[in-house]
Design a protein around this motif. Structure first.
Motif, PDB file in Angstrom:
ATOM      1  N   VAL A  45      38.287  24.449  13.684  1.00  0.00           N
ATOM      2  CA  VAL A  45      39.730  24.766  12.738  1.00  0.00           C
ATOM      3  C   VAL A  45      40.662  23.843  12.634  1.00  0.00           C
ATOM      4  O   VAL A  45      41.096  23.386  11.680  1.00  0.00           O
ATOM      5  N   PHE A  46      41.013  23.060  13.943  1.00  0.00           N
ATOM      6  CA  PHE A  46      42.022  22.067  13.941  1.00  0.00           C
ATOM      7  C   PHE A  46      41.521  20.814  13.126  1.00  0.00           C
ATOM      8  O   PHE A  46      42.459  19.998  12.605  1.00  0.00           O
ATOM      9  N   ARG A  47      40.285  20.607  13.368  1.00  0.00           N
ATOM     10  CA  ARG A  47      39.695  19.201  12.676  1.00  0.00           C
ATOM     11  C   ARG A  47      39.778  19.463  11.021  1.00  0.00           C
ATOM     12  O   ARG A  47      40.149  18.342  10.411  1.00  0.00           O
ATOM     13  N   TYR A  48      39.512  20.588  10.690  1.00  0.00           N
ATOM     14  CA  TYR A  48      39.599  20.642   8.977  1.00  0.00           C
ATOM     15  C   TYR A  48      40.640  21.144   8.444  1.00  0.00           C
ATOM     16  O   TYR A  48      40.755  21.347   7.263  1.00  0.00           O
ATOM     17  N   ALA A  52      49.008  21.813   4.948  1.00  0.00           N
ATOM     18  CA  ALA A  52      49.712  22.685   3.814  1.00  0.00           C
ATOM     19  C   ALA A  52      48.844  24.000   4.063  1.00  0.00           C
ATOM     20  O   ALA A  52      49.550  24.999   3.407  1.00  0.00           O
ATOM     21  N   GLY A  53      47.829  24.266   4.711  1.00  0.00           N
ATOM     22  CA  GLY A  53      47.163  25.444   5.012  1.00  0.00           C
ATOM     23  C   GLY A  53      45.952  25.329   4.228  1.00  0.00           C
ATOM     24  O   GLY A  53      45.596  24.568   3.236  1.00  0.00           O
ATOM     25  N   SER A  54      44.880  26.269   4.843  1.00  0.00           N
ATOM     26  CA  SER A  54      43.408  26.203   4.346  1.00  0.00           C
ATOM     27  C   SER A  54      43.193  27.447   4.069  1.00  0.00           C
ATOM     28  O   SER A  54      43.500  28.662   4.948  1.00  0.00           O
ATOM     29  N   ARG A  55      42.018  27.877   3.185  1.00  0.00           N
ATOM     30  CA  ARG A  55      41.609  29.095   3.271  1.00  0.00           C
ATOM     31  C   ARG A  55      40.338  29.071   4.047  1.00  0.00           C
ATOM     32  O   ARG A  55      39.940  27.994   4.583  1.00  0.00           O
ATOM     33  N   ILE A  56      40.161  30.398   4.561  1.00  0.00           N
ATOM     34  CA  ILE A  56      39.053  30.479   5.635  1.00  0.00           C
ATOM     35  C   ILE A  56      37.763  29.954   5.126  1.00  0.00           C
ATOM     36  O   ILE A  56      36.831  29.238   5.770  1.00  0.00           O
ATOM     37  N   SER A  57      37.439  30.167   3.606  1.00  0.00           N
ATOM     38  CA  SER A  57      36.255  29.830   3.265  1.00  0.00           C
ATOM     39  C   SER A  57      36.014  27.926   2.991  1.00  0.00           C
ATOM     40  O   SER A  57      35.073  27.784   3.372  1.00  0.00           O
ATOM     41  N   ALA A  58      37.371  27.575   2.813  1.00  0.00           N
ATOM     42  CA  ALA A  58      37.156  26.122   2.944  1.00  0.00           C
ATOM     43  C   ALA A  58      37.021  25.522   4.325  1.00  0.00           C
ATOM     44  O   ALA A  58      36.297  24.550   4.428  1.00  0.00           O
ATOM     45  N   LEU A  59      37.522  26.236   5.354  1.00  0.00           N
ATOM     46  CA  LEU A  59      37.402  25.839   6.661  1.00  0.00           C
ATOM     47  C   LEU A  59      35.994  25.917   7.157  1.00  0.00           C
ATOM     48  O   LEU A  59      35.292  25.157   7.781  1.00  0.00           O
ATOM     49  N   ALA A  60      35.449  26.987   6.697  1.00  0.00           N
ATOM     50  CA  ALA A  60      34.276  27.178   7.088  1.00  0.00           C
ATOM     51  C   ALA A  60      33.113  26.439   6.473  1.00  0.00           C
ATOM     52  O   ALA A  60      32.186  25.830   7.060  1.00  0.00           O
ATOM     53  N   GLU A  61      33.156  26.139   5.174  1.00  0.00           N
ATOM     54  CA  GLU A  61      32.347  25.040   4.463  1.00  0.00           C
ATOM     55  C   GLU A  61      32.263  23.839   5.050  1.00  0.00           C
ATOM     56  O   GLU A  61      31.511  23.208   5.344  1.00  0.00           O
ATOM     57  N   ALA A  62      33.623  23.354   5.411  1.00  0.00           N
ATOM     58  CA  ALA A  62      33.810  21.993   6.011  1.00  0.00           C
ATOM     59  C   ALA A  62      33.273  21.880   7.460  1.00  0.00           C
ATOM     60  O   ALA A  62      32.539  21.081   7.780  1.00  0.00           O
ATOM     61  N   ALA A  63      33.274  22.984   8.139  1.00  0.00           N
ATOM     62  CA  ALA A  63      32.450  23.026   9.487  1.00  0.00           C
ATOM     63  C   ALA A  63      31.349  23.522   9.693  1.00  0.00           C
ATOM     64  O   ALA A  63      30.531  23.369  10.419  1.00  0.00           O
ATOM     65  N   GLY A  64      30.575  23.740   8.270  1.00  0.00           N
ATOM     66  CA  GLY A  64      29.219  24.192   8.403  1.00  0.00           C
ATOM     67  C   GLY A  64      28.882  25.324   8.912  1.00  0.00           C
ATOM     68  O   GLY A  64      28.061  25.412   9.700  1.00  0.00           O
ATOM     69  N   MET A  65      29.739  26.572   8.975  1.00  0.00           N
ATOM     70  CA  MET A  65      29.633  27.743   9.555  1.00  0.00           C
ATOM     71  C   MET A  65      29.861  28.759   8.331  1.00  0.00           C
ATOM     72  O   MET A  65      30.369  28.529   7.477  1.00  0.00           O
TER      73      MET A  65
END
Length: 157
Positions: A45-48, A52-65
């Motif tokens: 979560v912190f890595r990606y 300014a804030g991120s959507r959960i979908s963008a975080l999940a995609e960046a983290a591969g989960m």
């Protein structure tokens, strides 16, 4: 009958083992400062997370989960007070995950521990060795992503 030598450990395995060891060391140091709230899984979560804030979908995609898995991490961090969900000003139907003041403090604490771990590595590898390691890892990532500069392909001496 000839016995073949053990094959060398793959680069992937070395990178994963080193990452895990680094994160385990960071986690043990953070555990003392942050009351055990964070686990290495939360680092995604912190890595990606965009400042300014991120959507959960963008975080999940960046983290591969999956979004569900990322959502569970966010829920835990929200309960601990490190992040909060806010209405996305660009699309009021969506939510952004943003750091709270406690989350920003946790990141500063983590950054201090990361610097300390890197100093420990400097004592082991030497300043030049650590600089070379950084350079080689950066160039490895660039090479694999196709963004490497062929003019800068010489291995440092």
């Amino acid at each position: 009958m000839s016995i073949a030598a053990d094959p060398p450990i793959t680069l992937l395995k070395l990178l994963v083992q080193t990452t895990r060891t680094f994160e385990d060391e960071l986690n043990s140091r953070l555990h003392a400062d942050l009351h055990g709230d964070l686990r290495p899984a939360h680092y995604a979560v912190f890595r990606y997370l965009d400042p300014a804030g991120s959507r959960i979908s963008a975080l999940a995609e960046a983290a591969g989960m999956t979004q569900q898995s990322m959502g569970e991490l966010i829920t835990h961090l929200e309960r601990c007070g490190y992040v909060e969900r806010r209405v996305d000003p660009a699309d009021r139907r969506g939510r952004l995950v943003v750091l709270t003041e406690s989350g920003e403090t946790a990141l500063r604490v983590a950054a201090g521990h990361i610097r300390s771990i890197e100093k420990q590595l400097t004592r082991t590898l030497g300043a030049d060795g650590l600089a070379t390691l950084r350079d080689l890892l950066a160039r490895t990532g660039e090479s694999l992503s196709g963004t490497a500069d062929p003019a800068n392909s010489a291995v440092p001496s």
